[in-house]
Design an enzyme around this catalytic site. Structure first.
Site, short mmCIF file in Angstrom:
data_model
loop_
_atom_site.label_atom_id
_atom_site.label_comp_id
_atom_site.label_asym_id
_atom_site.label_seq_id
_atom_site.Cartn_x
_atom_site.Cartn_y
_atom_site.Cartn_z
N CYS A 14 -40.48 -9.34 -1.77
CA CYS A 14 -41.38 -9.52 -2.71
C CYS A 14 -41.91 -8.63 -2.59
O CYS A 14 -42.76 -8.05 -3.71
CB CYS A 14 -42.21 -10.85 -3.03
SG CYS A 14 -41.07 -11.82 -3.16
N HIS A 23 -37.54 -11.87 -12.07
CA HIS A 23 -37.47 -12.99 -12.22
C HIS A 23 -37.21 -13.82 -13.16
O HIS A 23 -37.71 -13.07 -14.50
CB HIS A 23 -38.54 -14.42 -11.71
CG HIS A 23 -38.64 -13.99 -10.26
ND1 HIS A 23 -38.42 -14.52 -9.15
CD2 HIS A 23 -40.40 -13.49 -9.54
CE1 HIS A 23 -39.39 -13.58 -8.01
NE2 HIS A 23 -39.68 -13.44 -8.27
N HIS A 35 -39.63 -9.73 -20.92
CA HIS A 35 -38.96 -7.82 -20.11
C HIS A 35 -40.17 -7.24 -19.65
O HIS A 35 -39.58 -5.67 -20.32
CB HIS A 35 -37.91 -7.15 -21.01
CG HIS A 35 -36.53 -8.77 -21.32
ND1 HIS A 35 -36.71 -9.61 -21.87
CD2 HIS A 35 -35.40 -8.39 -20.52
CE1 HIS A 35 -35.48 -10.27 -21.83
NE2 HIS A 35 -34.53 -9.19 -21.04
N HIS A 64 -41.47 -7.75 -10.88
CA HIS A 64 -43.08 -6.95 -10.59
C HIS A 64 -42.66 -7.22 -9.30
O HIS A 64 -41.71 -7.10 -8.79
CB HIS A 64 -44.35 -8.46 -10.84
CG HIS A 64 -43.61 -9.60 -9.47
ND1 HIS A 64 -44.95 -10.30 -8.65
CD2 HIS A 64 -42.56 -10.28 -9.23
CE1 HIS A 64 -43.91 -11.28 -8.86
NE2 HIS A 64 -43.06 -11.51 -8.77
N HIS A 93 -38.34 -6.58 -8.03
CA HIS A 93 -37.54 -7.38 -8.15
C HIS A 93 -38.10 -8.43 -9.56
O HIS A 93 -39.23 -7.98 -10.16
CB HIS A 93 -37.99 -7.94 -7.32
CG HIS A 93 -38.50 -9.37 -6.86
ND1 HIS A 93 -40.09 -8.63 -6.00
CD2 HIS A 93 -39.07 -10.36 -7.27
CE1 HIS A 93 -40.44 -9.23 -6.25
NE2 HIS A 93 -40.43 -10.24 -7.10
N GLU A 109 -41.47 -19.84 -11.14
CA GLU A 109 -41.36 -18.49 -10.68
C GLU A 109 -40.01 -18.31 -9.87
O GLU A 109 -39.34 -17.77 -10.22
CB GLU A 109 -41.74 -17.71 -9.26
CG GLU A 109 -41.52 -16.47 -9.18
CD GLU A 109 -43.07 -15.56 -8.31
OE1 GLU A 109 -43.76 -14.96 -8.69
OE2 GLU A 109 -42.30 -15.78 -6.16
#
Length: 156
Positions: free
Chosen positions: A50, A56, A94, A41, A54, A140
């Site tokens: 952010c 997580h 994903h 996201h 990137h 996160e």
């Protein structure tokens, strides 16, 4: 030695324990189940790392409460897993969250409420006595999470 003993005889229903003995109490209980997903996201209107695309490895923890049925089960963990897999995870794992979630800034604070709402809606379709989402915690990173709680969702 630790006094380990192999069971002599397995309990049999209606022979060693009766069906009316399976549920020990009539109190509300909470069960919890955890899941992980990997997603990408980026944040809008944000000045920091952010703002760039990137990813997580997120961890989600559900707290679901209700009352036991006659067997002493509040909810089947397998049912929670099925809801996760069929109603929630298909939009997350994903995936590029900015594309698969409703239009929102894909902050942990927004995503956790969306997950809460999806699980709450799905529980309404199951026949579990008083089942409700008490909380959803979305990690996160291993040390950073957002949380949505029943008392916050209902009072707004």
């Amino acid at each position: 030695m630790y006094g380990f003993k192999i069971v002599d005889k397995l309990q049999k229903i209606e022979q060693d324990i009766h069906r009316n003995q399976l549920n020990y109490h009539q109190r509300r209980v909470l069960v919890s189940k955890e899941f992980t997903f990997d997603a990408a996201h980026h944040l809008h209107d944000y000045e920091g790392k952010c703002k760039n695309l990137h990813g997580h490895t997120y961890k989600v923890i559900f707290g679901i409460s209700g009352y036991n049925d006659s067997r002493g089960l509040m909810i089947d963990f397998g049912d929670i897993k099925e809801i996760w897999k069929n109603e929630i995870d298909i939009h997350l794992d994903h995936r590029y969250l900015n594309e698969t979630l409703p239009l929102m800034n894909t902050t942990a604070e927004n995503i956790v409420v969306w997950i809460y709402e999806k699980m709450a809606d799905a529980l309404q379709n199951l026949d579990y006595k008083g089942a409700r989402v008490e909380f959803v915690r979305l990690y996160e990173t291993p040390t950073s999470y957002a949380e949505a709680r029943l008392e916050w969702m209902d009072c707004e």
